[in-house]
Each structure stands twice: as structure tokens, then as C-alpha cells.
Design an enzyme around this catalytic site. Structure first.
Site, short mmCIF file in Angstrom:
data_model
loop_
_atom_site.label_atom_id
_atom_site.label_comp_id
_atom_site.label_asym_id
_atom_site.label_seq_id
_atom_site.Cartn_x
_atom_site.Cartn_y
_atom_site.Cartn_z
N GLU A 283 0.83 -1.21 0.00
CA GLU A 283 0.00 0.00 0.00
C GLU A 283 0.86 1.25 0.00
O GLU A 283 0.55 2.24 -0.67
CB GLU A 283 -0.93 -0.02 1.21
N GLU A 286 2.09 1.72 -3.37
CA GLU A 286 0.99 2.20 -4.21
C GLU A 286 0.77 3.70 -4.02
O GLU A 286 0.59 4.44 -4.99
CB GLU A 286 -0.29 1.43 -3.88
N CYS A 310 -8.58 -1.98 4.16
CA CYS A 310 -8.43 -3.14 5.03
C CYS A 310 -9.74 -3.58 5.67
O CYS A 310 -9.87 -4.71 6.10
CB CYS A 310 -7.46 -2.84 6.16
N SER A 330 -7.46 2.06 -2.21
CA SER A 330 -6.26 1.29 -2.54
C SER A 330 -6.71 -0.04 -3.12
O SER A 330 -7.72 -0.61 -2.70
CB SER A 330 -5.45 1.06 -1.27
N LYS A 369 -15.70 -9.71 7.84
CA LYS A 369 -14.67 -10.55 7.23
C LYS A 369 -15.28 -11.85 6.70
O LYS A 369 -14.75 -12.46 5.77
CB LYS A 369 -13.59 -10.89 8.25
N GLU A 372 -16.48 -10.91 3.44
CA GLU A 372 -15.35 -10.66 2.55
C GLU A 372 -14.80 -11.98 2.01
O GLU A 372 -14.53 -12.12 0.81
CB GLU A 372 -14.24 -9.91 3.31
N GLU A 377 -14.63 -12.64 -5.91
CA GLU A 377 -13.30 -12.30 -6.45
C GLU A 377 -12.17 -12.80 -5.55
O GLU A 377 -11.02 -12.71 -5.92
CB GLU A 377 -13.19 -10.79 -6.69
N CYS A 526 -10.45 -1.98 14.57
CA CYS A 526 -10.78 -3.41 14.68
C CYS A 526 -10.97 -3.85 16.13
O CYS A 526 -11.72 -4.79 16.40
CB CYS A 526 -9.69 -4.25 14.06
#
Lengths: 596, 394
Positions: A283, A286, A310, A330, A369, A372, A377, A526
Site C-alpha cells: 500500500e 501504491e 483493510c 487502494s 470478514k 469478505e 473475487e 478493529c
């Protein structure tokens, strides 16, 4: 002097500041008044009426949570009138509630059950209402199960969704006996704007909202001799798990947690912090690439500010509500998914395992999560990258089921290959942590010097403020980053989606001149995630945050790019940040979603 | 021998008076304090049913310091058996508008709203015509006060003042916690006077004829007149303006059909009075001198001996089960329990003694519910079950 007033509670004189409620006054005096709809994170509702108290001289009882103290008030919290009324209200709630406690996920950790036990409600005289209503359980979401038959209409979830998260996926519909908590057009949670953040689960007093658990699936995988079960643990789990095991908030249990996971039978116990470090390298690179393209090449296609990716709750939120800004995200996957993709490629190869025989489990402070890991994908390894996601709470259940005495466990260390981490990876668990970790690495990459903060602690991005802003001026950079000389790198950090909204509105209108923004869906980051131990409140989150930063300072390495395993990973497998393999395994794209 | 009863009919509210312009301009020439004192000395109490002293309400709002304030006319007339406000708004709207403007002048509010019951949509156009004319005159006399109509959407609970404000603010119509009261933080969080339609018209009477004229009517603690919506088993249903303080006996002599078994005073959330208690029951606000005194928003329902009190109660409870907002436990679950409970007793599934358990529950509902409605939903239950217990069982 002026802003104090005198009252008595159960005959005891109390002096306190003006503006406090009866509940706060009682708490200060050491008298517990039972509550259900009240929650420290939320505005006062005053609708469950369990906290009623008697104010001498008044005809009716008052809700302690919603009534401000007045000079001279004589309050009785346990008079016969109060007791009888309170008992009645608990009985009424039980009559409306599917009180089949032994078959409930929250059995043993339910506020209504606790009250019923405290007041010794031994009979059910009132007519049970649940059999009369056609409740269906919404289990379409991979993250959250909603069972209206257990709902006591306290509206904590509704207030959470609106006030903490600004999502408003859950709301109140109908009136009278049909009043219920539901979604837009009563669709399944999976089909509405819900971000799966799980804050509603965290704030629900009963079992009406719970995470979808994958406990049995994980046991099955562990017991299968043909499967190699790998587990990764997120940074925030190690500062939360202790609470589930009966410890005080803020206890760090990293070593014990690792020992427990080994005893549970996982074949390899690894650390998400490792991919957190990896995320920083990818990141950070990036970000610098984007800056270079924007500043040097004057490429107007490049989207700035760049925003972190994230937090899966945040990702679903931006997909629904700011789909035009997906280019600002990102492209890095979250640490969990980077880990998943590497386990079935890099790790499998290094350990000489067939990827189809690997089961990848992650322990997360998070319910989003789970969603996710379900994303179509997230199969870049050729298999499903992460098979099962368990919350901190589910891990506690595993440990208890296995009969482990957590107290007596000897601390153990993570296994190698993808088990090494730095302090920068650990602080991902707190709001501002990704930003701090990224700055530690990016600044050093550009200037060759450490960030100019004492002990590498970048204090401006820490803390519980909803939106934090910071900037670092880059001076005397290395030759290849000369274009950044004198640039003031502007950053912002937000946690809780209601704060994300504030920043995104500024980004949308172009008011915000930030280069880099960190957003975490949950309050506190988190460590306050929807999969963390219940209860949660500002003090508990503060304790957990302190534990995270203590964990960081205690580690020998505190900068992501210094993680030896990450360096080895690039040498052996990925070759370079943002390289072709990285691009394939560690980066992703996003989906535009409708609001309704 | 005929019983000589005294039931004093009065004619203030619907008196045809075309001098609202004069009343308005004369009234606002007086000082606000003077007008507040006038109201206080008239002892006018809110006519929506709760009976809060109107003068005090205006005074508190006038004393609250805020850059903005509002006046709301509560025309969400939803109590079963009440139908007086729509008559006022269609017959004498100018009195209401004038009173609102005076209230604005007294309290410092520049904006008024009429919260009109959804089912009264048919009144809207005519009312707007009146408002236009009224507003034109306000401009002429340089009175800065605007009035808008806000249409309700049909929820009974929105007649509760704070639920009404929530509804106006675009949220779900659910009562708020009190304090703060609307006089401190009402609509949009600023000081707000909210009065029933009829209350406002009474202020007009007071401003025009003086407090004394109003005060001389009625009895101690219950001064002035009141509109009654008379319905049920009566040969002459309709709206009547009567002096407060009459005994229910007198009322039944006037309006009963000779076979009156009971009267429900105050609508579905009010009390049922059986024949044997007619004599001892007065209609008015609670006070120390009178024996039993029942307030009412105006609804008077008469039942004769052909009526089953079980059905009457069943009907009320059905209504509340559906119309309570659903937020607080005692009201939401309590209403369901009362309704299911009497049915179960009737069917023999629960013992008759279960009624006692339910009566205890009504006490809890009165003590603990969040709003005025929730505190009073059980009134009909307790008064019917206490007086007609055998009809609930057999």
C-alpha cells in the site's frame, strides 16, 4: 459551587454535578439499576422501562436513564412499587421473547436472561406471544443472523446502525403489536445496504442478532486427517480474547492464544500481522506511485486521496454509498485476504502441500470478514482463499469446548513462514494504526530516515477522536523521490462509518486536500469490531487500544519493511511490490452496489 | 317525580362572530405579560384531555430564551368518540388562527403550524383559504406570524404532543422522554407551545370577553366550558358546549335513552362509569373538593343495557394493540396481554382470577409507560373489569 446539586438515593445523600441522570447518579453511588435499552455508546431511548425508579412525591415512576436529577430529589431504586413494576416488565419482555434459552447462541451471555435470573422469574403467567407471530429467521447473510422472535425492541441495533455507523440498514417499522426491527422493504440483510460490520450484534442485549458461526465446520476440518488446517489471527483478537476468558479488558493474551490454537489442533498457527506488514509495503508503494504519477507525470486520471481498504465493512459501505469514489480505494486486499491468497500458493509451495488439502481459517474481530471471504473475487489462489472466518467470540467457544484452562496455558510462539510480524502490523488493530504503520515505512522509504516522532509513536493519529488529521513535511528526500521535497503529506483517519461519511462528503465535494486516508468501519478500529467480546463500550475500547500500543512498543521490530519474512517473501516469490504476482494475488477490484 | 337537573348549555365556541380582525388588533396592543396573567387568572386548562394550565404553558415558553419558537395547534383529533375539533376548524377557523397569532405574539414565536389529522384532509383546502385571508390581515397590521398546515398520516399516537413533533420533523411518531418539555425544547428542539384546537378557541373567548367571564363558568378547579362529543346509545348524538363540573347523572338525564348502563368518559383511553356511580361522578379536572372527577378530551359514549361490556372492552383493546407506537414495553406488550387475557378468560382457558393479575398489570402500565397514552391505555380495562367483572367471565 453552583453547578452541584444534592439528592438522596435510597436515603443516602449524594452530591453531584448538574445535568446527570438518575442512572449516572446511582452508578456513582455504587447502586446498580438494571437497564436494557440503555447503552453507553448510544443516545438515550428510555423505552424498555426496566430502569424505572421511584421519585418520592411523584405519581408515576421515572426511567432512570432518561431522567435528569433535580435538586432535592429523593430517589428509591428498590421500593416495593419499583420491584413489582420492574418484575412485571421483565415478565412482559419474556412473554414477548422466544425464551428457549438452551437453544440460543447467546445462552449465558444475554442481558434479558441475566435480569430474569436476578429477579427470579420462575413462572410464566402471561400469554406467550411468539407462537402467535410468524417469525422467520433471516440467515441469508454470510455474516449475521437476525431472529425477530428473540428481539425485545430495545432499538439498540437501530441506534447503533444510525448513530455509530450512519448506515440505517436496520430501522423500526409498523406500530403497536406489529412493531419490529427490520430492513428496507423487509428484505434480507444480505440484500440491503448492511455493511456486515456487526456492531448491531455487538450491541444486541439478546440473541436477536448474532454472527453466523462456522464452529462445526472448523472442528470438522481439524478432525480431517487429510486436511492441513492453517489459522491466522488478526491483531485485535489478542487484546480482546482475554475478556471472553474471564480476564479484565486490556489483557494481552498473544502467547496464550497461540498456545490454545495449537492445542485445538490447528496444523499451523500463523499471524495476520505478517500480511499486515505486507499490506504496508504494497500500500505504501501504491501511495508513492500514485503521488509520483500525479505530481511528476501530471496524470489527472490518478485518484487522490488514496483510501485504505483493510476494513471490509468500510468497503461494502463505500460500494453502496460512494460508488463513484471506488477509484480512490487502494487496490490492496485486506491482510486477511492477502494471507488467504498466499497460504494456498506461496505457503503451499514452500511446505510442499497440495493447496486443495489446505483449509484456511482466520480468527477475526469482525463479522464483515465472513462476507469478505465469501466474495467471488477472493479466489485468486485458484481456490477459495479463506475458507472459514471465526470471530473472537467463536474462538473463545472453541477453547471452552476443548476444555482448555486458558489461565494455565504456557505462552507459545507463532509458527514460521508467515508467522513473523512487527509492531506496525499489530497496531492495525487500532484506529490510526494503518496510517501510523504506513507513515513509518513510507517516510523512511522516501527520506532514508525514521519518522520524526519520539519512539516512532505518531501520536496525532492515535486516540478516540472520530476524525483525526495529521501532516508530515517531507524534507531532503532520497534522490529518486526528489519530487516530494517540501511536500506536506496530508493524512486523515476516521473510524465508525458515521465519521467515514464526514470525510467522504469532503472528498466528494473536493474540499478535502488529503493525500492518504485511513478508514475503519468500527468505532475504535478493529479492536471495537463487531466480532469482539460483548459488551463493548468506550472504556473497554480504550483499554484494548492501550494493550495494542503496549504490544507494539514491546516488539523488537516496529517497521513493516523490516519484517524478515516479508523481505524473504519478496526475494523468493513476489519479486517486487506491485509486481505481477502481487498484482494477481494481493490486489483486487471493487463492485458498484445500489443503495436499495 | 321528575328529577330536576342542571345542565348548563353555553354558546361561546360556535358563536358566529365576524370580528376577529378587531379582536386580534385589540389583543396585541396589550402587553404579553398582561395577556399571560389574563390566561392564568381564567384558570383555563388544556382541553385535549391532560389539563395542563394553558397560561402557565404560554408563560414558560415566553420565558424560555431562544432565537426561534413555534406555536402548534394540535388538530390530530384521534381519540375514538371525539369529533369536536373538526367542527371548530370548519365553522370558526378564524378563532383558532387568531388565538395562534396571539400566542405567537405572547411567546415570541413567528411560525405556527396546524397539525391536521390525516383523515381530515378534506378540511385542508378551506383551511388554507382562511389562512390566506388571515395572513393578509396580519401583513396589514404588521404582525409577523405565519401559519402552515402539516398533514398527519393517520397514526393515533401522533396526537401525543412529542410524538407529533417527531412526526413533523420527519421521523417515526414516537413519544419522547420528558423532560425536556416542549416549552423548553419542542419542535426542532426549540421552545414550543402546543395546544389543542379547542383550548385555543377558549383563549379567544378569554381575550375577547375577559378572564372573569370564563372563570365564572364551571366549578372550582374546572373553570369555563367544554365541548362534548356525545355518541353511542343516545337519541341526540352531536357536539354540545357545556359548563364543566356537571354530574354525570345530569348528563345522562339529558342525553341518555332511558336505559343507560354506563358511560365511557374520555374515549378509549378514558374511564367507564357504571350507572350506580353516575351521581358521584363529576366531569371536570381532578381537584380536592369534588369526589370523583373525570377529565375528558370531550368524548362521551353512552351504552345501554343491550351492550356487552366485554365487546366494548375488546374493541378498545384491539384499538390500542394496533395504535400504540410500540416502543415501550409496558404499553406494547401490556396491551397485547390485556386483549389476549380477557379473551382467554372468556373462553375458559384462563381462570377468572387471571383478571386480578391483569389488573395488577394495569397498575404497572400506569406507573411505568413512557407517555401519557401508555399511562392511560389501561384505564378502560381497569374500570370495565372492576365494574362489569361478571360480563368478562360469563
Amino acid at each position: 459551587m453552583d453547578n452541584k446539586l444534592n439528592i438522596t438515593i435510597n436515603g443516602l445523600p449524594v452530591k453531584l454535578e448538574k445535568g446527570k441522570t438518575i442512572l449516572e447518579a446511582a452508578e456513582k453511588t455504587g447502586i446498580k439499576i438494571p437497564t436494557l435499552c440503555y447503552h453507553k455508546d448510544l443516545c438515550v431511548a428510555g423505552n424498555c422501562r426496566v430502569c424505572v425508579v421511584e421519585v418520592v412525591g411523584q405519581k408515576r415512576l421515572s426511567a432512570a436513564c432518561a431522567t435528569p436529577c433535580e435538586e432535592g430529589m429523593e430517589i428509591l431504586t428498590n421500593s416495593l412499587k419499583v420491584r413489582n413494576s420492574r418484575k412485571h416488565i421483565i415478565e412482559l419482555l419474556l412473554a414477548e421473547h422466544n425464551a428457549d434459552c438452551t437453544k440460543c447462541y447467546r445462552n449465558g451471555n444475554c442481558e434479558l436472561q441475566e435480569l430474569a435470573s436476578e429477579y427470579k422469574i420462575m413462572t410464566q403467567d402471561f400469554i406467550e406471544l411468539t407462537p402467535l407471530k410468524n417469525y422467520t429467521i433471516d440467515m441469508f447473510s454470510p455474516s449475521i443472523i437476525k431472529d425477530d422472535s428473540k428481539c425485545i425492541r430495545c432499538q439498540r441495533c437501530v441506534r447503533t446502525c444510525a448513530e455509530l455507523q450512519g448506515v440505517n440498514a436496520l430501522t423500526v417499522a409498523y406500530k403497536g403489536d406489529r412493531m419490529k426491527i427490520t430492513t428496507f422493504f423487509e428484505k434480507a440483510l444480505n440484500d440491503v445496504v448492511c455493511t456486515n460490520c456487526g456492531q448491531c450484534v455487538n450491541h444486541c442485549p439478546t440473541g436477536a442478532l448474532v454472527e453466523k458461526n462456522y464452529i462445526e465446520e472448523v472442528w470438522e476440518a481439524i478432525s480431517d486427517p487429510n486436511k492441513h488446517v492453517v489459522v491466522q489471527t488478526a491483531p485485535a483478537v489478542r487484546v480482546g480474547l482475554g475478556e471472553e476468558m474471564g480476564m479484565k479488558p486490556g489483557e494481552r493474551v498473544t502467547g496464550k492464544m497461540v498456545a490454545a490454537l495449537k492445542r485445538l489442533g490447528f496444523d499451523s498457527v500463523l499471524d495476520t500481522d505478517f500480511t499486515a506488514d505486507l499490506t504496508i509495503v504494497e500500500e505504501g508503494t501504491e501511495l508513492l506511485t500514485r503521488l509520483k504519477k500525479a505530481i511528476v507525470e501530471k496524470n489527472t486520471e490518478i485518484k487522490l486521496p488514496m483510501i485504505t481498504s483493510c476494513s471490509p465493512g468500510w468497503i461494502k459501505y463505500i460500494e453502496h454509498l460512494y460508488p463513484d469514489n471506488l477509484g480512490n480505494l487502494s487496490t490492496c486486499k485486506s491482510p486477511q485476504q492477502m494471507f488467504g491468497a498466499l497460504v494456498k500458493t506461496y505457503y503451499a509451495k514452500a511446505r510442499n502441500l497440495a493447496p486443495e488439502n489446505i483449509v484456511s481459517v482466520s480468527i477475526m474481530p469482525c463479522t464483515a470478514k465472513k462476507f469478505e471471504a465469501h466474495r467471488p473475487e477472493m479466489h485468486d489462489s485458484g481456490y477459495r482463499d479463506v475458507d472459514y472466518v471465526l470471530t473472537t467470540r467463536e474462538l473463545a467457544i472453541l477453547i471452552k469446548q476443548a476444555g482448555l484452562d486458558f489461565d494455565k496455558l504456557e505462552p507459545a510462539r507463532f509458527d514460521r513462514l508467515m508467522g513473523d510480524s512487527t509492531g506496525a502490523g499489530v497496531i492495525f488493530g487500532a484506529t490510526g494504526g494503518v496510517m501510523e504503520a504506513a507513515l513509518r515505512t513510507a517516510y523512511e522509504l522516501v527520506t532514508g530516515r525514521e519518522v520524526p516522532f519520539e519512539n516512532l509513536n505518531i501520536m496525532p493519529v492515535r486516540g478516540i477522536e472520530g476524525v483525526k488529521k495529521a501532516s508530515i513535511k517531507i524534507e531532503n528526500p532520497l534522490k529518486e523521490w526528489a519530487f516530494l521535497d517540501g511536500v506536506e503529506l496530508k493524512c486523515a483517519v476516521a473510524h465508525g462509518l458515521v465519521n467515514a461519511k464526514i470525510i467522504m462528503e469532503a472528498v466528494k465535494t473536493g474540499e478535502a486536500d488529503f493525500h492518504f486516508i485511513e478508514i475503519m468501519a468500527c468505532p475504535g478500529g478493529c479492536l471495537g469490531g463487531g466480532g469482539q467480546p460483548i459488551p463493548t463500550n468506550p472504556e473497554i475500547r480504550k483499554k484494548r487500544a492501550e494493550a495494542i500500543y503496549a504490544e507494539d512498543s514491546g516488539l523488537p521490530l516496529r517497521k513493516s519493511h523490516e519484517n524478515p519474512e516479508v523481505q524473504k517473501l519478496y526475494k523468493d516469490f513476489l519479486i517486487e511490490p506491485l509486481g505481477e504476482i502481487s498484482h494477481h494475488l494481493l490486489h483486487t477490484n471493487y463492485t458498484k452496489r445500489e443503495r436499495f | 317525580m321528575a328529577y330536576s337537573y342542571q345542565l348548563k348549555r353555553v354558546d361561546f365556541i360556535f358563536r358566529n362572530e365576524n370580528d376577529w380582525e378587531k379582536v386580534l388588533s385589540a389583543t396585541i396592543k396589550k402587553k404579553p405579560e398582561e395577556l399571560i396573567n389574563e390566561l392564568i387568572s381564567s384558570e383555563l386548562k388544556g382541553r385535549g384531555g391532560a389539563g395542563f394550565p394553558t397560561g402557565l404553558k404560554w408563560k414558560l415558553t415566553a420565558e424560555s430564551k431562544a432565537p426561534e419558537k413555534y406555536v402548534i395547534c394540535n388538530a390530530d383529533e384521534g381519540e375514538p368518540g371525539t369529533f369536536k375539533d373538526r367542527e371548530i376548524l370548519s365553522k370558526v377557523p378564524y378563532k383558532v388562527l387568531t388565538a395562534m397569532a396571539v400566542c405567537g405574539y405572547v411567546t415570541g414565536a413567528k411560525q405556527g403550524f396546524i397539525y391536521l389529522r390525516g383523515e381530515y384532509k378534506f378540511l385542508e383546502a378551506e383551511l388554507y383559504k382562511a389562512i390566506d385571508e388571515f395572513q393578509y390581515y396580519c401583513k396589514e397590521i404588521d404582525l409577523d406570524f405565519k401559519i402552515k398546515i402539516f398533514m398527519g398520516s393517520g397514526a393515533y399516537i401522533c396526537g401525543e404532543e412529542t410524538a407529533l413533533m417527531e412526526s413533523m420533523e420527519g421521523r417515526r411518531g414516537e413519544p419522547r422522554n420528558k423532560p425536556p418539555f416542549p416549552t423548553q425544547a419542542g419542535y426542532m428542539g426549540v421552545p414550543t407551545v402546543i395546544n389543542n384546537v379547542e383550548t385555543l378557541v377558549h383563549t379567544w373567548t378569554i381575550f375577547k370577553y375577559g378572564a372573569k367571564k370564563f372563570y365564572d363558568l364551571g366549578v372550582q378547579y374546572s373553570r369555563g366550558t367544554k365541548l362534548f362529543s356525545v355518541s353511542g346509545d343516545t337519541p341526540k348524538p352531536g357536539i354540545y358546549e357545556l359548563e364543566l363540573g356537571m354530574s354525570l347523572q345530569d348528563f345522562v338525564y339529558e342525553f341518555g335513552d332511558g336505559d343507560t348502563k354506563a358511560v365511557q368518559v374520555g374515549g378509549a383511553s378514558g374511564f367507564l362509569v357504571p350507572r350506580k356511580k353516575f351521581k358521584d361522578t363529576a366531569i371536570g379536572y381532578e381537584g380536592k373538593l369534588v369526589g370523583i372527577s373525570l377529565p375528558t378530551g370531550g368524548s362521551m359514549m353512552l351504552f345501554n343495557s343491550s351492550r356487552s361490556m366485554f365487546n366494548v372492552l375488546d374493541n378498545y383493546l384491539e384499538f390500542f394493540r394496533e395504535e400504540c407506537c410500540g416502543q415501550c414495553t409496558p404499553c406494547r406488550v401490556g396491551c397485547q396481554q390485556l386483549l389476549l387475557g380477557i379473551k382467554a378468560v372468556k373462553r375458559g382457558e384462563k381462570p377468572a382470577s387471571y383478571l386480578n393479575k391483569l389488573l395488577k398489570l394495569t397498575e404497572t402500565m400506569q406507573l411505568t409507560a413512557k407517555c401519557g397514552l401508555g399511562q392511560s391505555v389501561a384505564n378502560s380495562f381497569s374500570s370495565i373489569v372492576e365494574n362489569f367483572r361478571e360480563e368478562m367471565i360469563y
